[in-house]
Design an enzyme around this catalytic site. Sequence first.
Site, short mmCIF file in Angstrom:
data_model
loop_
_atom_site.label_atom_id
_atom_site.label_comp_id
_atom_site.label_asym_id
_atom_site.label_seq_id
_atom_site.Cartn_x
_atom_site.Cartn_y
_atom_site.Cartn_z
N ARG A 126 18.79 -17.15 9.09
CA ARG A 126 18.50 -16.14 8.05
C ARG A 126 18.84 -14.76 8.59
NH1 ARG A 126 13.35 -13.15 7.52
NH2 ARG A 126 13.31 -12.10 5.49
N ARG A 172 9.90 0.10 1.76
CA ARG A 172 9.69 0.09 3.21
C ARG A 172 9.45 1.50 3.73
NH1 ARG A 172 11.05 -4.77 5.53
NH2 ARG A 172 12.19 -6.21 4.17
N THR A 209 6.48 -17.02 6.08
CA THR A 209 5.56 -15.96 6.49
C THR A 209 4.46 -16.44 7.42
OG1 THR A 209 5.90 -14.92 4.32
CG2 THR A 209 4.27 -13.93 5.78
#
Length: 480
Positions: free
Chosen positions: A36, A77, A279
Amino acid sequence: MRLPAYKTKIVCTIGPASRSEDVLERLMLQGMNVARLNFAHGTLQGHKEDIRRIRAVASRLQSHCLIMADLPGPKIRIGKLLDEPLILKKGQEVILTVKDLIGTPNKIPVDYKRLPESVSPGSLIFLNDGFIQLQVDRVSDEEVFCRTVIGGPLLSYKGLALPGVNIYADAVSDTDLAFVAFALQEGVDAFGVSFAETADDIRKVKGFAQKDGQSAYVIAKIERPEALDNFDAILSAADAIMIARGDLGVQIPLEDVPAVQKKLTHKANLLGRPVITATQMLLSMTENIRPTRAEVSDVANAIFDGTDAVMLSEETAIGKYPVETVEMITKIAASAEREKKAVSALADLPAYFKTGAGSGNTTVENIVSLNAVESANALNVRFILTRTQSKGVACLISRFKPDCWILSCGGDEKMNHFLALSYGVYPVCIDYETTGFADGVMQFMDKAGMVEKDERVILVEDASPQDMHETDSLKIIRTR
Protein backbone atom coordinates in the site's frame (compact mmCIF):
# COMPACT_ATOMS: atom_id res chain seq x y z
CA MET A 1 5.86 -25.00 -5.32
CA ARG A 2 5.39 -24.45 -1.61
CA LEU A 3 2.17 -22.75 -0.52
CA PRO A 4 1.92 -20.63 2.67
CA ALA A 5 0.63 -22.10 5.92
CA TYR A 6 -2.19 -19.54 5.96
CA LYS A 7 -4.64 -18.07 3.44
CA THR A 8 -5.36 -14.61 4.88
CA LYS A 9 -3.72 -11.88 2.78
CA ILE A 10 -1.34 -9.32 4.30
CA VAL A 11 -1.40 -5.65 3.29
CA CYS A 12 1.71 -3.64 4.22
CA THR A 13 1.98 0.14 4.06
CA ILE A 14 5.31 1.11 2.53
CA GLY A 15 7.25 3.94 4.12
CA PRO A 16 10.68 4.93 5.40
CA ALA A 17 11.01 1.71 7.40
CA SER A 18 10.21 -0.59 4.51
CA ARG A 19 11.03 0.97 1.14
CA SER A 20 14.50 -0.48 0.66
CA GLU A 21 14.78 -3.52 -1.60
CA ASP A 22 16.25 -5.54 1.25
CA VAL A 23 13.28 -4.93 3.56
CA LEU A 24 10.75 -5.32 0.73
CA GLU A 25 12.23 -8.71 -0.10
CA ARG A 26 12.04 -9.80 3.53
CA LEU A 27 8.44 -8.57 3.76
CA MET A 28 7.44 -10.56 0.68
CA LEU A 29 9.24 -13.65 1.91
CA GLN A 30 7.43 -13.34 5.25
CA GLY A 31 4.03 -12.98 3.57
CA MET A 32 3.25 -9.51 2.19
CA ASN A 33 0.69 -9.83 -0.64
CA VAL A 34 -0.26 -6.17 -1.09
CA ALA A 35 1.97 -3.10 -0.96
CA ARG A 36 0.00 0.00 0.00
CA LEU A 37 1.32 3.39 -1.04
CA ASN A 38 -0.27 6.21 0.95
CA PHE A 39 -0.49 9.15 -1.45
CA ALA A 40 -1.29 11.47 1.45
CA HIS A 41 2.42 11.27 2.26
CA GLY A 42 5.57 11.48 0.21
CA THR A 43 6.25 12.78 -3.29
CA LEU A 44 5.38 11.44 -6.72
CA GLN A 45 9.04 10.78 -7.37
CA GLY A 46 9.25 8.86 -4.10
CA HIS A 47 6.20 6.77 -5.00
CA LYS A 48 7.65 6.12 -8.47
CA GLU A 49 10.80 4.75 -6.92
CA ASP A 50 8.78 2.64 -4.45
CA ILE A 51 6.79 1.12 -7.34
CA ARG A 52 9.97 0.31 -9.24
CA ARG A 53 11.53 -1.38 -6.20
CA ILE A 54 8.38 -3.38 -5.38
CA ARG A 55 8.13 -4.63 -8.98
CA ALA A 56 11.84 -5.48 -9.09
CA VAL A 57 11.71 -7.50 -5.88
CA ALA A 58 8.48 -9.29 -6.82
CA SER A 59 9.97 -10.19 -10.20
CA ARG A 60 13.13 -11.50 -8.61
CA LEU A 61 11.12 -13.64 -6.19
CA GLN A 62 8.64 -14.66 -8.91
CA SER A 63 5.89 -13.44 -6.61
CA HIS A 64 2.61 -11.61 -7.20
CA CYS A 65 2.34 -8.42 -5.15
CA LEU A 66 -0.59 -6.10 -5.75
CA ILE A 67 0.28 -2.40 -5.50
CA MET A 68 -2.50 -0.24 -4.09
CA ALA A 69 -2.43 3.54 -4.35
CA ASP A 70 -4.38 4.90 -1.40
CA LEU A 71 -5.81 8.26 -2.50
CA PRO A 72 -5.87 11.05 0.11
CA GLY A 73 -9.48 12.09 -0.50
CA PRO A 74 -10.92 14.88 1.63
CA LYS A 75 -9.15 13.82 4.80
CA ILE A 76 -8.05 16.84 6.82
CA ARG A 77 -4.49 16.72 8.05
CA ILE A 78 -2.24 18.87 10.13
CA GLY A 79 0.88 20.24 8.45
CA LYS A 80 4.57 19.90 9.09
CA LEU A 81 5.71 20.26 12.71
CA LEU A 82 9.05 21.84 13.60
CA ASP A 83 9.87 19.30 16.30
CA GLU A 84 8.17 15.93 16.65
CA PRO A 85 6.64 14.28 18.36
CA LEU A 86 4.85 17.35 19.66
CA ILE A 87 3.51 16.58 23.14
CA LEU A 88 0.14 18.19 23.85
CA LYS A 89 -0.77 18.35 27.52
CA LYS A 90 -4.24 18.42 29.07
CA GLY A 91 -5.44 22.00 29.56
CA GLN A 92 -2.86 23.44 27.14
CA GLU A 93 -4.06 26.10 24.69
CA VAL A 94 -3.52 25.16 21.05
CA ILE A 95 -4.15 27.32 18.01
CA LEU A 96 -5.11 25.58 14.77
CA THR A 97 -4.35 27.82 11.82
CA VAL A 98 -5.09 27.63 8.10
CA LYS A 99 -1.98 29.72 7.41
CA ASP A 100 0.88 28.04 5.60
CA LEU A 101 3.56 27.73 8.27
CA ILE A 102 5.64 25.23 10.23
CA GLY A 103 3.92 24.00 13.37
CA THR A 104 5.10 24.93 16.86
CA PRO A 105 3.92 23.71 20.29
CA ASN A 106 1.20 26.36 20.39
CA LYS A 107 0.28 26.82 16.73
CA ILE A 108 -0.46 23.91 14.40
CA PRO A 109 -1.17 24.32 10.67
CA VAL A 110 -4.19 22.57 9.13
CA ASP A 111 -4.66 21.92 5.41
CA TYR A 112 -8.41 22.71 5.43
CA LYS A 113 -9.08 26.38 4.64
CA ARG A 114 -12.70 26.19 5.75
CA LEU A 115 -11.89 24.94 9.26
CA PRO A 116 -12.88 28.23 10.99
CA GLU A 117 -16.35 28.20 9.45
CA SER A 118 -16.83 24.48 10.16
CA VAL A 119 -16.51 24.75 13.95
CA SER A 120 -17.84 26.91 16.76
CA PRO A 121 -17.15 27.31 20.49
CA GLY A 122 -17.71 23.97 22.20
CA SER A 123 -16.96 21.87 19.11
CA LEU A 124 -14.72 18.85 19.57
CA ILE A 125 -11.77 18.28 17.26
CA PHE A 126 -10.03 14.89 17.14
CA LEU A 127 -6.40 14.40 16.12
CA ASN A 128 -4.56 11.16 15.35
CA ASP A 129 -7.61 8.85 15.14
CA GLY A 130 -9.17 10.44 18.21
CA PHE A 131 -6.31 9.78 20.61
CA ILE A 132 -5.95 13.55 21.05
CA GLN A 133 -9.04 15.68 21.63
CA LEU A 134 -9.36 19.45 21.53
CA GLN A 135 -12.32 21.65 22.41
CA VAL A 136 -12.89 24.92 20.58
CA ASP A 137 -12.88 28.07 22.74
CA ARG A 138 -13.19 30.74 20.04
CA VAL A 139 -12.79 31.21 16.31
CA SER A 140 -11.28 33.95 14.13
CA ASP A 141 -11.04 34.27 10.35
CA GLU A 142 -7.95 32.08 10.02
CA GLU A 143 -7.46 30.50 13.41
CA VAL A 144 -9.29 28.24 15.83
CA PHE A 145 -8.35 28.61 19.49
CA CYS A 146 -8.66 25.33 21.39
CA ARG A 147 -8.12 23.80 24.79
CA THR A 148 -6.56 20.32 25.00
CA VAL A 149 -9.03 17.89 26.58
CA ILE A 150 -6.99 14.73 26.03
CA GLY A 151 -3.31 15.15 25.23
CA GLY A 152 -0.62 12.98 23.78
CA PRO A 153 2.17 12.83 21.19
CA LEU A 154 1.47 14.24 17.72
CA LEU A 155 3.40 13.71 14.49
CA SER A 156 3.37 15.75 11.27
CA TYR A 157 0.56 15.17 8.78
CA LYS A 158 -1.65 13.25 11.19
CA GLY A 159 -5.37 13.30 10.52
CA LEU A 160 -7.86 15.77 11.97
CA ALA A 161 -11.51 14.76 12.35
CA LEU A 162 -14.63 16.84 12.97
CA PRO A 163 -17.35 14.41 14.14
CA GLY A 164 -20.79 15.28 12.82
CA VAL A 165 -19.50 18.12 10.63
CA ASN A 166 -20.11 18.27 6.89
CA ILE A 167 -16.77 18.61 5.10
CA TYR A 168 -16.91 20.95 2.10
CA ALA A 169 -15.00 18.67 -0.27
CA ASP A 170 -15.62 15.87 -2.77
CA ALA A 171 -14.53 12.34 -1.90
CA VAL A 172 -12.60 12.24 -5.19
CA SER A 173 -10.95 15.59 -5.99
CA ASP A 174 -9.02 16.79 -9.01
CA THR A 175 -5.86 16.13 -7.01
CA ASP A 176 -6.95 12.53 -6.47
CA LEU A 177 -7.58 12.11 -10.19
CA ALA A 178 -4.14 13.52 -10.95
CA PHE A 179 -2.72 10.85 -8.62
CA VAL A 180 -4.78 8.22 -10.46
CA ALA A 181 -3.35 9.36 -13.82
CA PHE A 182 0.19 9.18 -12.44
CA ALA A 183 -0.35 5.79 -10.81
CA LEU A 184 -1.91 4.28 -13.93
CA GLN A 185 1.09 5.45 -15.93
CA GLU A 186 3.36 3.72 -13.41
CA GLY A 187 1.39 0.48 -13.56
CA VAL A 188 -0.35 0.57 -10.17
CA ASP A 189 -2.97 -2.19 -9.83
CA ALA A 190 -5.66 -0.78 -7.55
CA PHE A 191 -6.87 2.42 -5.89
CA GLY A 192 -8.27 3.05 -2.44
CA VAL A 193 -10.98 5.73 -2.42
CA SER A 194 -10.83 7.48 0.94
CA PHE A 195 -14.02 8.68 2.62
CA ALA A 196 -16.28 7.28 -0.09
CA GLU A 197 -19.87 8.40 0.45
CA THR A 198 -21.73 7.03 -2.58
CA ALA A 199 -21.27 4.57 -5.41
CA ASP A 200 -20.61 7.56 -7.69
CA ASP A 201 -17.30 8.12 -5.90
CA ILE A 202 -16.22 4.64 -6.99
CA ARG A 203 -17.53 5.07 -10.52
CA LYS A 204 -15.71 8.40 -10.84
CA VAL A 205 -12.32 6.70 -10.50
CA LYS A 206 -13.29 3.80 -12.74
CA GLY A 207 -14.65 6.17 -15.38
CA PHE A 208 -11.53 8.31 -15.27
CA ALA A 209 -9.36 5.25 -15.93
CA GLN A 210 -11.61 4.12 -18.78
CA LYS A 211 -11.32 7.49 -20.51
CA ASP A 212 -7.57 6.93 -20.43
CA GLY A 213 -8.11 3.58 -22.10
CA GLN A 214 -7.31 1.61 -18.95
CA SER A 215 -9.14 -0.28 -16.24
CA ALA A 216 -8.75 0.15 -12.50
CA TYR A 217 -9.62 -2.00 -9.52
CA VAL A 218 -11.18 0.27 -6.91
CA ILE A 219 -11.31 -0.39 -3.17
CA ALA A 220 -13.92 1.58 -1.24
CA LYS A 221 -12.66 2.74 2.15
CA ILE A 222 -15.52 2.79 4.64
CA GLU A 223 -14.87 5.69 7.01
CA ARG A 224 -18.03 7.82 7.17
CA PRO A 225 -21.63 7.40 8.35
CA GLU A 226 -22.74 8.28 4.82
CA ALA A 227 -20.87 5.24 3.53
CA LEU A 228 -22.79 3.03 5.96
CA ASP A 229 -26.09 4.50 4.74
CA ASN A 230 -25.12 3.82 1.11
CA PHE A 231 -23.10 0.68 1.71
CA ASP A 232 -25.04 -1.73 -0.51
CA ALA A 233 -24.65 0.50 -3.56
CA ILE A 234 -20.99 1.19 -2.78
CA LEU A 235 -20.35 -2.52 -2.37
CA SER A 236 -21.91 -3.27 -5.75
CA ALA A 237 -19.81 -0.61 -7.49
CA ALA A 238 -16.49 -1.41 -5.80
CA ASP A 239 -14.13 -4.32 -6.42
CA ALA A 240 -13.28 -4.61 -2.71
CA ILE A 241 -13.81 -2.74 0.55
CA MET A 242 -11.55 -1.59 3.34
CA ILE A 243 -13.02 -1.20 6.81
CA ALA A 244 -10.88 1.74 7.94
CA ARG A 245 -11.61 1.62 11.65
CA GLY A 246 -9.47 4.61 12.61
CA ASP A 247 -11.50 7.36 10.96
CA LEU A 248 -14.71 5.34 11.21
CA GLY A 249 -14.21 5.23 14.98
CA VAL A 250 -14.30 9.03 15.27
CA GLN A 251 -17.18 9.47 12.84
CA ILE A 252 -19.49 7.00 14.59
CA PRO A 253 -19.54 5.98 18.27
CA LEU A 254 -16.39 3.99 18.93
CA GLU A 255 -18.35 1.27 20.71
CA ASP A 256 -20.39 0.64 17.54
CA VAL A 257 -17.34 -0.16 15.37
CA PRO A 258 -17.02 -3.91 16.21
CA ALA A 259 -20.63 -4.67 15.23
CA VAL A 260 -20.36 -2.53 12.09
CA GLN A 261 -17.15 -4.36 11.17
CA LYS A 262 -18.90 -7.74 11.43
CA LYS A 263 -21.95 -6.61 9.44
CA LEU A 264 -19.91 -5.08 6.62
CA THR A 265 -17.70 -8.15 6.43
CA HIS A 266 -20.74 -10.42 6.19
CA LYS A 267 -22.33 -8.35 3.43
CA ALA A 268 -19.10 -8.27 1.44
CA ASN A 269 -18.69 -12.03 1.86
CA LEU A 270 -22.21 -12.59 0.52
CA LEU A 271 -21.39 -10.61 -2.63
CA GLY A 272 -17.91 -12.07 -3.06
CA ARG A 273 -16.07 -8.79 -2.55
CA PRO A 274 -12.68 -9.00 -0.79
CA VAL A 275 -12.56 -7.31 2.62
CA ILE A 276 -9.55 -5.55 4.12
CA THR A 277 -9.69 -4.94 7.88
CA ALA A 278 -7.47 -1.97 8.71
CA THR A 279 -6.15 0.27 11.48
CA GLN A 280 -4.13 -0.60 14.57
CA MET A 281 -4.03 -4.33 13.97
CA LEU A 282 -0.62 -4.68 15.67
CA LEU A 283 0.05 -1.02 16.48
CA SER A 284 2.18 -1.69 19.55
CA MET A 285 4.74 -3.39 17.29
CA THR A 286 5.57 0.03 15.88
CA GLU A 287 7.74 0.32 18.99
CA ASN A 288 7.82 -3.18 20.53
CA ILE A 289 8.99 -6.57 19.32
CA ARG A 290 5.80 -8.26 20.60
CA PRO A 291 2.14 -7.23 20.20
CA THR A 292 -0.38 -7.01 23.00
CA ARG A 293 -2.72 -9.94 23.67
CA ALA A 294 -5.67 -7.72 22.72
CA GLU A 295 -4.12 -6.99 19.31
CA VAL A 296 -3.57 -10.69 18.66
CA SER A 297 -7.21 -11.35 19.49
CA ASP A 298 -8.30 -8.46 17.25
CA VAL A 299 -6.48 -9.92 14.24
CA ALA A 300 -7.77 -13.43 14.94
CA ASN A 301 -11.35 -12.24 15.39
CA ALA A 302 -11.24 -10.37 12.08
CA ILE A 303 -10.23 -13.65 10.44
CA PHE A 304 -12.94 -15.57 12.31
CA ASP A 305 -15.45 -13.00 11.00
CA GLY A 306 -14.43 -13.63 7.39
CA THR A 307 -12.00 -10.88 6.43
CA ASP A 308 -9.85 -11.58 3.37
CA ALA A 309 -6.92 -9.38 4.35
CA VAL A 310 -5.50 -7.60 7.36
CA MET A 311 -3.63 -4.34 6.94
CA LEU A 312 -0.58 -2.91 8.65
CA SER A 313 -0.06 0.86 8.61
CA GLU A 314 2.48 2.51 10.90
CA GLU A 315 3.74 -0.94 11.84
CA THR A 316 5.47 -1.40 8.47
CA ALA A 317 5.68 2.23 7.26
CA ILE A 318 7.58 3.77 10.16
CA GLY A 319 7.84 1.00 12.75
CA LYS A 320 10.99 -0.42 14.25
CA TYR A 321 10.08 -4.02 13.41
CA PRO A 322 8.31 -4.17 10.02
CA VAL A 323 9.50 -7.66 9.09
CA GLU A 324 8.86 -9.10 12.56
CA THR A 325 5.35 -7.60 12.47
CA VAL A 326 4.52 -9.39 9.23
CA GLU A 327 5.98 -12.60 10.63
CA MET A 328 3.76 -12.24 13.70
CA ILE A 329 0.56 -11.49 11.78
CA THR A 330 1.07 -14.53 9.57
CA LYS A 331 1.49 -16.72 12.66
CA ILE A 332 -1.78 -15.34 14.04
CA ALA A 333 -3.47 -15.96 10.69
CA ALA A 334 -2.24 -19.56 10.52
CA SER A 335 -3.47 -20.28 14.04
CA ALA A 336 -6.85 -18.57 13.53
CA GLU A 337 -7.47 -20.39 10.24
CA ARG A 338 -6.53 -23.72 11.78
CA GLU A 339 -9.08 -23.24 14.57
CA LYS A 340 -11.74 -21.37 12.58
CA LYS A 341 -14.17 -24.26 12.08
CA ALA A 342 -13.88 -25.40 15.68
CA VAL A 343 -14.41 -21.88 17.00
CA SER A 344 -17.41 -21.37 14.70
CA ALA A 345 -18.99 -24.62 15.87
CA LEU A 346 -18.41 -23.79 19.53
CA ALA A 347 -20.13 -20.44 19.09
CA ASP A 348 -23.45 -22.17 18.33
CA LEU A 349 -24.14 -23.55 21.79
CA PRO A 350 -27.79 -24.49 21.15
CA ALA A 351 -26.76 -26.61 18.15
CA TYR A 352 -24.20 -28.37 20.34
CA PHE A 353 -26.94 -29.67 22.63
CA LYS A 354 -29.38 -30.42 19.80
CA THR A 355 -27.22 -32.10 17.17
CA GLY A 356 -23.58 -31.88 18.31
CA ALA A 357 -21.44 -33.76 20.77
CA GLY A 358 -23.66 -32.66 23.64
CA SER A 359 -26.79 -34.36 22.28
CA GLY A 360 -25.73 -37.84 23.36
CA ASN A 361 -25.53 -37.38 27.11
CA THR A 362 -27.54 -34.25 27.81
CA THR A 363 -29.46 -33.76 31.05
CA VAL A 364 -32.93 -32.53 31.90
CA GLU A 365 -31.42 -29.28 33.19
CA ASN A 366 -29.67 -28.71 29.86
CA ILE A 367 -32.89 -29.20 27.92
CA VAL A 368 -34.95 -27.04 30.27
CA SER A 369 -32.44 -24.17 30.18
CA LEU A 370 -32.23 -24.34 26.37
CA ASN A 371 -36.02 -24.43 26.00
CA ALA A 372 -36.35 -21.49 28.37
CA VAL A 373 -34.11 -19.34 26.16
CA GLU A 374 -35.75 -20.46 22.91
CA SER A 375 -39.21 -19.81 24.39
CA ALA A 376 -38.13 -16.38 25.58
CA ASN A 377 -36.82 -15.51 22.11
CA ALA A 378 -39.92 -16.81 20.33
CA LEU A 379 -42.33 -14.97 22.64
CA ASN A 380 -40.20 -11.84 23.07
CA VAL A 381 -40.20 -12.38 26.82
CA ARG A 382 -38.20 -9.89 28.88
CA PHE A 383 -37.61 -12.00 32.01
CA ILE A 384 -36.72 -15.58 32.89
CA LEU A 385 -37.13 -16.21 36.61
CA THR A 386 -35.18 -18.86 38.54
CA ARG A 387 -34.66 -19.87 42.16
CA THR A 388 -31.24 -18.92 43.45
CA GLN A 389 -30.76 -22.28 45.10
CA SER A 390 -31.84 -24.35 42.09
CA LYS A 391 -28.43 -25.91 41.48
CA GLY A 392 -27.00 -23.17 39.29
CA VAL A 393 -29.79 -23.15 36.72
CA ALA A 394 -29.33 -19.38 36.25
CA CYS A 395 -25.79 -20.06 35.01
CA LEU A 396 -27.05 -22.79 32.68
CA ILE A 397 -29.48 -20.34 31.10
CA SER A 398 -26.89 -17.56 31.05
CA ARG A 399 -24.47 -19.62 28.91
CA PHE A 400 -26.84 -19.23 25.92
CA LYS A 401 -26.51 -15.41 26.22
CA PRO A 402 -30.24 -14.67 25.84
CA ASP A 403 -31.60 -11.24 24.95
CA CYS A 404 -33.79 -11.18 28.07
CA TRP A 405 -32.80 -10.76 31.72
CA ILE A 406 -32.49 -13.74 34.06
CA LEU A 407 -33.77 -12.89 37.53
CA SER A 408 -32.28 -15.24 40.10
CA CYS A 409 -34.52 -14.97 43.13
CA GLY A 410 -33.76 -16.04 46.68
CA GLY A 411 -32.06 -15.22 49.94
CA ASP A 412 -28.70 -16.97 49.56
CA GLU A 413 -26.50 -13.88 49.78
CA LYS A 414 -23.24 -15.62 48.94
CA MET A 415 -24.70 -17.21 45.80
CA ASN A 416 -26.28 -13.89 44.80
CA HIS A 417 -22.88 -12.25 44.94
CA PHE A 418 -21.41 -15.00 42.75
CA LEU A 419 -24.24 -14.75 40.22
CA ALA A 420 -23.31 -11.11 39.64
CA LEU A 421 -20.54 -12.59 37.48
CA SER A 422 -22.83 -14.34 34.97
CA TYR A 423 -24.06 -12.72 31.73
CA GLY A 424 -27.58 -11.35 31.96
CA VAL A 425 -28.21 -12.61 35.50
CA TYR A 426 -29.68 -10.11 37.96
CA PRO A 427 -29.80 -11.53 41.52
CA VAL A 428 -32.61 -10.32 43.78
CA CYS A 429 -33.26 -11.16 47.42
CA ILE A 430 -36.87 -12.31 47.82
CA ASP A 431 -38.52 -14.22 50.64
CA TYR A 432 -41.16 -16.38 48.98
CA GLU A 433 -41.49 -19.01 51.72
CA THR A 434 -45.00 -17.90 52.66
CA THR A 435 -46.34 -16.91 49.25
CA GLY A 436 -44.73 -19.54 47.05
CA PHE A 437 -42.11 -18.93 44.39
CA ALA A 438 -44.31 -17.73 41.52
CA ASP A 439 -46.55 -15.47 43.60
CA GLY A 440 -43.65 -14.05 45.59
CA VAL A 441 -41.62 -13.18 42.53
CA MET A 442 -44.59 -11.69 40.67
CA GLN A 443 -45.46 -9.51 43.64
CA PHE A 444 -41.88 -8.26 43.81
CA MET A 445 -41.73 -7.45 40.08
CA ASP A 446 -45.09 -5.71 40.18
CA LYS A 447 -44.07 -3.51 43.13
CA ALA A 448 -40.75 -2.73 41.44
CA GLY A 449 -42.56 -1.63 38.27
CA MET A 450 -40.61 -4.14 36.17
CA VAL A 451 -43.56 -5.69 34.34
CA GLU A 452 -46.73 -4.54 32.67
CA LYS A 453 -50.19 -6.03 33.01
CA ASP A 454 -50.76 -9.24 31.04
CA GLU A 455 -47.06 -9.58 30.18
CA ARG A 456 -45.54 -13.03 29.72
CA VAL A 457 -42.65 -14.18 31.89
CA ILE A 458 -40.95 -17.58 32.12
CA LEU A 459 -40.43 -19.47 35.37
CA VAL A 460 -37.79 -22.17 35.58
CA GLU A 461 -37.75 -24.23 38.78
CA ASP A 462 -37.74 -27.69 40.23
CA ALA A 463 -41.16 -29.34 40.30
CA SER A 464 -40.66 -30.45 43.91
CA PRO A 465 -39.23 -27.55 45.94
CA GLN A 466 -38.20 -29.89 48.75
CA ASP A 467 -36.08 -31.95 46.31
CA MET A 468 -33.33 -29.69 44.94
CA HIS A 469 -31.51 -32.34 42.91
CA GLU A 470 -33.02 -31.51 39.52
CA THR A 471 -34.58 -28.54 37.74
CA ASP A 472 -37.33 -29.93 35.52
CA SER A 473 -40.12 -27.36 35.31
CA LEU A 474 -40.69 -24.57 32.81
CA LYS A 475 -43.79 -22.40 33.02
CA ILE A 476 -44.95 -19.50 30.91
CA ILE A 477 -47.25 -17.27 32.93
CA ARG A 478 -48.89 -13.89 32.49
CA THR A 479 -48.72 -11.04 34.96
CA ARG A 480 -51.92 -9.85 36.56
